[in-house]
Design a protein around this motif. Structure first.
Motif, PDB file in Angstrom:
ATOM      1  N   TRP A   1      -2.499 -52.812  94.520  1.00  0.00           N
ATOM      2  CA  TRP A   1      -3.815 -53.349  94.153  1.00  0.00           C
ATOM      3  C   TRP A   1      -4.476 -52.495  93.077  1.00  0.00           C
ATOM      4  O   TRP A   1      -5.141 -53.006  92.172  1.00  0.00           O
ATOM      5  CB  TRP A   1      -4.718 -53.444  95.387  1.00  0.00           C
ATOM      6  N   HIS A   2      -4.275 -51.181  93.147  1.00  0.00           N
ATOM      7  CA  HIS A   2      -4.835 -50.299  92.125  1.00  0.00           C
ATOM      8  C   HIS A   2      -4.222 -50.603  90.760  1.00  0.00           C
ATOM      9  O   HIS A   2      -4.942 -50.691  89.748  1.00  0.00           O
ATOM     10  CB  HIS A   2      -4.589 -48.833  92.498  1.00  0.00           C
ATOM     11  N   ALA A   3      -2.890 -50.762  90.721  1.00  0.00           N
ATOM     12  CA  ALA A   3      -2.222 -51.069  89.457  1.00  0.00           C
ATOM     13  C   ALA A   3      -2.688 -52.420  88.912  1.00  0.00           C
ATOM     14  O   ALA A   3      -2.906 -52.572  87.697  1.00  0.00           O
ATOM     15  CB  ALA A   3      -0.708 -51.070  89.644  1.00  0.00           C
ATOM     16  N   LEU A   4      -2.867 -53.386  89.793  1.00  0.00           N
ATOM     17  CA  LEU A   4      -3.346 -54.702  89.361  1.00  0.00           C
ATOM     18  C   LEU A   4      -4.767 -54.614  88.815  1.00  0.00           C
ATOM     19  O   LEU A   4      -5.111 -55.298  87.842  1.00  0.00           O
ATOM     20  CB  LEU A   4      -3.282 -55.694  90.526  1.00  0.00           C
ATOM     21  N   THR A   5      -5.564 -53.771  89.419  1.00  0.00           N
ATOM     22  CA  THR A   5      -6.943 -53.600  88.937  1.00  0.00           C
ATOM     23  C   THR A   5      -6.957 -52.982  87.546  1.00  0.00           C
ATOM     24  O   THR A   5      -7.714 -53.414  86.662  1.00  0.00           O
ATOM     25  CB  THR A   5      -7.733 -52.711  89.913  1.00  0.00           C
TER      26      THR A   5
ATOM     27  N   ALA B   1      -6.177 -55.483  85.039  1.00  0.00           N
ATOM     28  CA  ALA B   1      -7.075 -56.648  85.077  1.00  0.00           C
ATOM     29  C   ALA B   1      -6.362 -57.890  85.599  1.00  0.00           C
ATOM     30  O   ALA B   1      -6.654 -59.018  85.179  1.00  0.00           O
ATOM     31  CB  ALA B   1      -7.664 -56.914  83.686  1.00  0.00           C
ATOM     32  N   ALA B   2      -5.409 -57.675  86.531  1.00  0.00           N
ATOM     33  CA  ALA B   2      -4.668 -58.792  87.118  1.00  0.00           C
ATOM     34  C   ALA B   2      -5.040 -59.032  88.570  1.00  0.00           C
ATOM     35  O   ALA B   2      -4.500 -59.939  89.202  1.00  0.00           O
ATOM     36  CB  ALA B   2      -3.164 -58.518  87.016  1.00  0.00           C
TER      37      ALA B   2
ATOM     38  N   ARG C   1      -0.249 -59.056  81.908  1.00  0.00           N
ATOM     39  CA  ARG C   1      -1.021 -58.160  82.778  1.00  0.00           C
ATOM     40  C   ARG C   1      -0.196 -57.703  83.977  1.00  0.00           C
ATOM     41  O   ARG C   1      -0.278 -56.539  84.396  1.00  0.00           O
ATOM     42  CB  ARG C   1      -2.313 -58.853  83.229  1.00  0.00           C
ATOM     43  N   LEU C   2       0.619 -58.592  84.528  1.00  0.00           N
ATOM     44  CA  LEU C   2       1.496 -58.181  85.632  1.00  0.00           C
ATOM     45  C   LEU C   2       2.556 -57.195  85.146  1.00  0.00           C
ATOM     46  O   LEU C   2       2.922 -56.263  85.870  1.00  0.00           O
ATOM     47  CB  LEU C   2       2.163 -59.410  86.253  1.00  0.00           C
ATOM     48  N   ALA C   3       3.041 -57.390  83.924  1.00  0.00           N
ATOM     49  CA  ALA C   3       4.005 -56.439  83.364  1.00  0.00           C
ATOM     50  C   ALA C   3       3.357 -55.075  83.141  1.00  0.00           C
ATOM     51  O   ALA C   3       3.990 -54.036  83.355  1.00  0.00           O
ATOM     52  CB  ALA C   3       4.568 -56.987  82.046  1.00  0.00           C
ATOM     53  N   ILE C   4       2.099 -55.069  82.716  1.00  0.00           N
ATOM     54  CA  ILE C   4       1.374 -53.804  82.546  1.00  0.00           C
ATOM     55  C   ILE C   4       1.193 -53.119  83.898  1.00  0.00           C
ATOM     56  O   ILE C   4       1.402 -51.906  84.036  1.00  0.00           O
ATOM     57  CB  ILE C   4       0.010 -54.056  81.872  1.00  0.00           C
ATOM     58  N   ALA C   5       0.836 -53.893  84.915  1.00  0.00           N
ATOM     59  CA  ALA C   5       0.672 -53.325  86.265  1.00  0.00           C
ATOM     60  C   ALA C   5       1.987 -52.743  86.769  1.00  0.00           C
ATOM     61  O   ALA C   5       2.007 -51.703  87.443  1.00  0.00           O
ATOM     62  CB  ALA C   5       0.172 -54.404  87.221  1.00  0.00           C
ATOM     63  N   ARG C   6       3.090 -53.386  86.447  1.00  0.00           N
ATOM     64  CA  ARG C   6       4.409 -52.895  86.861  1.00  0.00           C
ATOM     65  C   ARG C   6       4.714 -51.543  86.236  1.00  0.00           C
ATOM     66  O   ARG C   6       5.355 -50.681  86.856  1.00  0.00           O
ATOM     67  CB  ARG C   6       5.473 -53.922  86.464  1.00  0.00           C
ATOM     68  N   ALA C   7       4.268 -51.318  85.010  1.00  0.00           N
ATOM     69  CA  ALA C   7       4.464 -50.022  84.354  1.00  0.00           C
ATOM     70  C   ALA C   7       3.491 -48.978  84.879  1.00  0.00           C
ATOM     71  O   ALA C   7       3.841 -47.810  85.057  1.00  0.00           O
ATOM     72  CB  ALA C   7       4.309 -50.169  82.838  1.00  0.00           C
TER      73      ALA C   7
ATOM     74  N   ALA D   1      -9.974 -55.203  75.811  1.00  0.00           N
ATOM     75  CA  ALA D   1     -10.833 -54.012  75.865  1.00  0.00           C
ATOM     76  C   ALA D   1     -10.940 -53.476  77.285  1.00  0.00           C
ATOM     77  O   ALA D   1     -10.905 -52.253  77.516  1.00  0.00           O
ATOM     78  CB  ALA D   1     -12.218 -54.351  75.320  1.00  0.00           C
ATOM     79  N   ARG D   2     -11.041 -54.387  78.236  1.00  0.00           N
ATOM     80  CA  ARG D   2     -11.146 -53.974  79.641  1.00  0.00           C
ATOM     81  C   ARG D   2      -9.880 -53.249  80.103  1.00  0.00           C
ATOM     82  O   ARG D   2      -9.956 -52.205  80.763  1.00  0.00           O
ATOM     83  CB  ARG D   2     -11.402 -55.215  80.502  1.00  0.00           C
ATOM     84  N   VAL D   3      -8.726 -53.788  79.752  1.00  0.00           N
ATOM     85  CA  VAL D   3      -7.457 -53.177  80.158  1.00  0.00           C
ATOM     86  C   VAL D   3      -7.281 -51.818  79.491  1.00  0.00           C
ATOM     87  O   VAL D   3      -6.886 -50.835  80.135  1.00  0.00           O
ATOM     88  CB  VAL D   3      -6.269 -54.106  79.820  1.00  0.00           C
ATOM     89  N   ARG D   4      -7.598 -51.724  78.200  1.00  0.00           N
ATOM     90  CA  ARG D   4      -7.419 -50.456  77.488  1.00  0.00           C
ATOM     91  C   ARG D   4      -8.357 -49.381  78.022  1.00  0.00           C
ATOM     92  O   ARG D   4      -7.995 -48.203  78.100  1.00  0.00           O
ATOM     93  CB  ARG D   4      -7.633 -50.673  75.989  1.00  0.00           C
ATOM     94  N   THR D   5      -9.564 -49.775  78.421  1.00  0.00           N
ATOM     95  CA  THR D   5     -10.493 -48.800  79.003  1.00  0.00           C
ATOM     96  C   THR D   5      -9.946 -48.248  80.312  1.00  0.00           C
ATOM     97  O   THR D   5      -9.961 -47.030  80.555  1.00  0.00           O
ATOM     98  CB  THR D   5     -11.865 -49.450  79.233  1.00  0.00           C
TER      99      THR D   5
END
Length: 575
Positions: A442-446, A449-450, A479-485, A508-512
């Motif tokens: 859940w933290h990675a998804l947050t 932004a997924a 976004r799911l691929a980013i959370a996986r990394a 912007a939200r994800v990069r922050t």
């Protein structure tokens, strides 16, 4: 090639094959004994009217038949186990070998061909193993034993064997010799139809968007007709086998009965002996037919063995060194020293003399036009390819000296296409960390932004993911691929145009969030969107494989004309 594969992968099942051979020997000897008992019943029982002899020998025939049936069942059972195990081991060997391929080897064979070689080609060899266990062992025993028993019954008719058997063998050999090139062509055509199918299924949206259904149907029809025509050509040659074999067997049977009748009329032979000789004669010809049937399979299996051996003999370019470096901790400093890379057969290098340094706790952005070599640069860092000249170093160690598993474990990659595997959201996140807890997921998804669309679904983390993630939008897949990394907390993050499908606000939200999550890691971002890279600690401008400028957004706007033009095209100036 075929013999080498059989010898290597059938060895673990040699005891099963030995049992099959023993059972087949017993079964075949039993079948060879039956005509002799039948001849005795006719000559000693029926001809003399001795009911006791008929009953006794009939009981013997039933017992021998029962033994033959049990042995045949056991031979098929153990033969199937050996063949299935052989196929399992060979498929596993191909799969494990292919997973070690670099992008170069995988592209050289193609996904469609590798699929065919792992499935259809292995199946053809597996079929050969199974039928060899049950037929090829039977054929020589039955033919040699049948010849011996036939001569034992009456040597005067044995000359028919010297005529019929060579004619049948020569006819079938002539047919088999024409099948080998046909089967070789068929396997290539199966590769082709698999390739067309994969392209059409993967690009179904593009096909419909451009109303190219009729063109793709025609394209598939061409591939399908080519396979069908080749299969029909092979079928026509195979179809000659049965009539030619039947013709030889029937003519031989008529000749045998004719000459046998003359011998009976002359008092040189008994009726039971003629019937037994006819049975042995049929068994001999059937043994030749069985051997021929195996010979039909051998050409195709040989072609498949060549194709499989080609895969297994291909040495992956990306391998672990003999004495790999295994540092206790990887900080993640990336340094490229005059790195150049050329694809095999390319006219010019994709990257030329690229030098840069990316340190932990900083963000390095790489920008450039399409085809400038940005993605290839990322591939060199995570060692999907090896540099042609120069070096790529992590913490001062050449990446080619690392244990590949440790190197990849220290890197979190988000490719251009956020590919997802079939299963659940949790399954895909665990590709990044196998033992990840629900809180970590859940933290990675947050961070990515997924979490919003996953929470909104009734199944949450167990939400189903279709093959390739086609049940998600492009932005959701990214976004799911980013959370996986993110979930693996790597020392190095590589984002290869990983924010292209996100809207500006989500970007912007994800990069922050990533800035806070990766504060101590090395972050490398490839992007064509200036707003994504404007706040990076350093920006590398690449064009035609060469570094044109290095600096911050503000300095590059002044010092690098290409970057200024690039920013101007997106209406972004100094912030």
């Amino acid at each position: 090639m075929l013999w080498a594969l059989l010898r290597q992968y059938a060895r673990p099942y040699r005891w099963l094959l030995a049992i099959v051979a023993l059972l087949q020997v017993i079964s075949t000897l039993a079948s060879l004994y039956l005509p002799t008992v039948n001849a005795a019943i006719i000559d000693e029982g029926v001809a003399k009217g001795d009911l006791r002899i008929i009953v006794e020998l009939g009981g013997v025939m039933l017992a021998v038949t029962a033994l033959q049936v049990l042995c045949a069942i056991g031979a098929v059972y153990f033969g199937s186990r050996a063949g299935t195990g052989f196929g399992h081991d060979l498929r596993s060997a191909i799969f494990n070998h292919v997973t070690g391929f670099s992008a170069e080897e995988a592209a050289r064979f193609g996904a469609a061909s590798l699929l065919t070689r792992t499935t259809n080609d292995v199946q053809q060899i597996q079929l050969l193993v199974q039928l060899t266990c049950t037929m090829l062992i039977t054929a020589p025993i039955m033919s040699i034993g049948g010849i011996f028993m036939a001569i034992h019954q009456d040597a005067g008719l044995s000359w028919l064997l010297l005529v019929s058997v060579p004619i049948l063998a020569a006819a079938n050999y002539w047919i088999v010799s024409h099948l080998l090139p046909i089967f070789r062509r068929m396997q290539r055509l199966i590769d082709g139809i698999n390739r067309v199918m994969r392209e059409q299924l993967a690009g179904i949206r593009v096909i419909r968007a451009f109303t190219r259904e009729s063109f793709e149907r025609s394209r598939f029809e061409q591939a399908n007709v080519a396979v069908a025509d080749t299969a029909l050509e092979a079928g026509r040659w195979q179809a000659l086998m049965l009539p030619s074999t039947t013709l030889v067997i029937n003519i031989s049977s008529v000749a045998l009965i004719w000459f046998g009748g003359l011998r009976i009329d002359a008092g040189q032979m008994q009726v039971g002996s003629l019937i037994a000789f006819l049975s042995y004669f049929m068994q001999i010809l059937m043994a030749v037919l069985l051997a021929t049937f195996i010979l039909v399979l051998i050409p195709r299996a040989s072609v498949c063995a060549e194709r499989i051996s080609e895969v297994l003999a291909t040495e992956p370019q990306i391998t672990s060194p003999q004495n790999p470096v295994r540092p206790a901790v990887i900080q993640g400093e990336i340094r490229l020293d005059s790195a150049s890379f050329s694809y095999p057969g390319a006219e010019r290098p994709v990257l030329q003399d690229v030098s840069l340094t990316a340190r932990p706790g900083t963000t390095t952005a790489i920008v450039g036009s399409t085809g400038s070599g940005k993605s290839t640069l990322v591939a060199l860092i995570c060692r999907l390819y090896d540099v042609t000249s120069g070096s790529v170093r992590m913490d001062g160690v050449d990446v080619r000296d690392f244990d590949p598993e440790q190197l990849w474990a220290a890197i979190g990659v988000v490719p251009q296409r956020g590919y997802l595997f079939s299963g659940t959201v949790a399954d895909n996140l665990r590709y990044g960390k196998a033992d990840a807890t629900d809180d970590e997921m859940w933290h990675a998804l947050t961070v990515a932004a997924a979490d919003d669309f996953v929470r909104d679904h009734p199944d949450g983390l167990t939400m189903r993911v279709a093959q390739g993630g086609i049940n998600f939008s492009g932005g959701q897949r990214q976004r799911l691929a980013i959370a996986r990394a993110v979930i693996r907390r790597p020392a190095v993050y590589l984002f290869d145009d990983a924010f292209s499908a996100l809207d500006v606000r989500t970007d912007a939200r994800v990069r922050t969030a990533l800035g806070e999550e990766s504060a101590e890691s090395t972050v490398i971002i490839v992007s064509q969107r200036i707003s994504t890279v404007a706040r990076a600690d350093q920006i590398i401008v690449i064009d035609n494989g060469r570094v044109l400028g290095v600096g911050t957004h503000e300095t590059l706007l002044t010092d690098c004309a290409e970057y200024a033009e690039f920013a101007d095209s997106q209406a972004i100036g100094a912030s």
